[in-house]
Design a protein around this motif. Sequence first.
Motif, PDB file in Angstrom:
ATOM      1  N   PHE A   1       0.833  -1.198   0.000  1.00  0.00           N
ATOM      2  CA  PHE A   1       0.000   0.000   0.000  1.00  0.00           C
ATOM      3  C   PHE A   1       0.871   1.252   0.000  1.00  0.00           C
ATOM      4  N   ALA A   2       0.300   2.324  -0.498  1.00  0.00           N
ATOM      5  CA  ALA A   2       0.934   3.632  -0.365  1.00  0.00           C
ATOM      6  C   ALA A   2       0.420   4.292   0.915  1.00  0.00           C
TER       7      ALA A   2
ATOM      8  N   ARG B   1       0.844 -11.447   2.635  1.00  0.00           N
ATOM      9  CA  ARG B   1       1.993 -10.669   3.119  1.00  0.00           C
ATOM     10  C   ARG B   1       1.824  -9.227   2.655  1.00  0.00           C
ATOM     11  N   GLN B   2       1.598  -8.335   3.610  1.00  0.00           N
ATOM     12  CA  GLN B   2       1.294  -6.948   3.290  1.00  0.00           C
ATOM     13  C   GLN B   2       2.289  -6.010   3.947  1.00  0.00           C
ATOM     14  N   THR B   3       2.510  -4.886   3.295  1.00  0.00           N
ATOM     15  CA  THR B   3       3.317  -3.825   3.876  1.00  0.00           C
ATOM     16  C   THR B   3       2.883  -2.508   3.252  1.00  0.00           C
ATOM     17  N   ALA B   4       3.501  -1.427   3.678  1.00  0.00           N
ATOM     18  CA  ALA B   4       3.185  -0.094   3.140  1.00  0.00           C
ATOM     19  C   ALA B   4       4.470   0.719   3.069  1.00  0.00           C
ATOM     20  N   ILE B   5       4.531   1.622   2.102  1.00  0.00           N
ATOM     21  CA  ILE B   5       5.669   2.527   1.981  1.00  0.00           C
ATOM     22  C   ILE B   5       5.160   3.959   1.953  1.00  0.00           C
ATOM     23  N   ASP B   6       5.974   4.869   2.446  1.00  0.00           N
ATOM     24  CA  ASP B   6       5.602   6.288   2.472  1.00  0.00           C
ATOM     25  C   ASP B   6       5.768   6.902   1.087  1.00  0.00           C
TER      26      ASP B   6
ATOM     27  N   LEU C   1      -3.336   5.150   4.923  1.00  0.00           N
ATOM     28  CA  LEU C   1      -3.310   4.260   3.771  1.00  0.00           C
ATOM     29  C   LEU C   1      -4.409   4.655   2.792  1.00  0.00           C
ATOM     30  N   CYS C   2      -4.170   4.431   1.514  1.00  0.00           N
ATOM     31  CA  CYS C   2      -5.154   4.784   0.500  1.00  0.00           C
ATOM     32  C   CYS C   2      -5.294   3.635  -0.495  1.00  0.00           C
ATOM     33  N   ASN C   3      -6.188   3.800  -1.471  1.00  0.00           N
ATOM     34  CA  ASN C   3      -6.399   2.752  -2.471  1.00  0.00           C
ATOM     35  C   ASN C   3      -5.177   2.527  -3.348  1.00  0.00           C
ATOM     36  N   PHE C   4      -4.317   3.524  -3.458  1.00  0.00           N
ATOM     37  CA  PHE C   4      -3.122   3.409  -4.294  1.00  0.00           C
ATOM     38  C   PHE C   4      -2.253   2.273  -3.763  1.00  0.00           C
ATOM     39  N   SER C   5      -2.138   1.221  -4.556  1.00  0.00           N
ATOM     40  CA  SER C   5      -1.453   0.013  -4.082  1.00  0.00           C
ATOM     41  C   SER C   5      -1.142  -0.888  -5.260  1.00  0.00           C
TER      42      SER C   5
END
Length: 324
Positions: free
Chosen positions: A117-118, A186-191, A152-156
């Motif tokens: 995710f973004a 397996r999920q993660t997010a980046i700034d 978090l947003c839909n951008f992914s």
Amino acid sequence: MDISVVVPVYGCRAALPELHRRLVETFEGMGVSFEIVLVNDNCPQNSWEEIERLCALDERVVGVRLSRNFGQIRAITAGLDICRGDWVVVMDCDLQDRPESIPQLYAKAKEGYDVVFARRIARKDSGLTKLLSRSFYKVYDYFTDGNYDSSLCNFSISRRLVIQAYCSMREQNRAYTMFIKWLGFRQTAIDLEGDERFEGESSYSFKKKMAMAFELITAQSTKPLKFSVNLGFFFAFVAFVYIVVVLINHAINPDDVLVGWTSTIAAVFFMGGLVLASVGVVGLYVGNIFNEAKGRPLYVVAEVLNGDVSAEDILNTRTLKGQL
């Protein structure tokens, strides 16, 4: 097909040529095969004309026209049902999500993640919008026993397996980010830093946001029902204790006159309001059951350009599989 980009289109026609240009430059720089799925959700600016033009210029653009406005999340679902990529990017059409950030999402996913995710930093929204977003997620966390990040947003970007699992869930009341997180994997997010909207304003009014919040909470949690039951028992207990106290006082002091009609009427109206509120909560759940029982399609496709399937094929497939 390496990557598909699914973009719901509503209220931002002028951004489409720039969005297409930047996406093409990004993917060609990455050296991957790709498709751009633009789903027209009955945009009032007649964005379909622009989508038709882009489809004629570039066969890698897939145009999907819905028969009417079904809402952002259902438009995303339509694009996900049609797209073919091994990896799928979901983003908005207003260029708040930078196409140039997709390589970062893709590189992170290649580290072994199924979903990336973004996480928006320096979010370009009003203070009220940010406050409402944080407040909603706090309430949502409580009722669903979840732990969701409001940034978090839909951008992914997601692996094909994750998208197939998401598309298998055909609930009428749906969300994208929350459903993907519920699936696990397996999920993660980046700034990532976003930009200002290319044009126009968000179509999500305060009223629409509140309606969506009630739909999501009542569709995924029974805690509101339990809360209303507990509240009812609490006030019934308080009323019982008060009655016992009044009777004991009257037995000890029989000369005291029982007064308090005003407070009694106020209590009746107060409890009546609580009863009506509780019935209303039950009504929301009954309404959800009613909507699901009708078995209507999440969306209806009127036309597909540059796709492997036609609108008729989609309707026949949904009917045969019983996925209406």
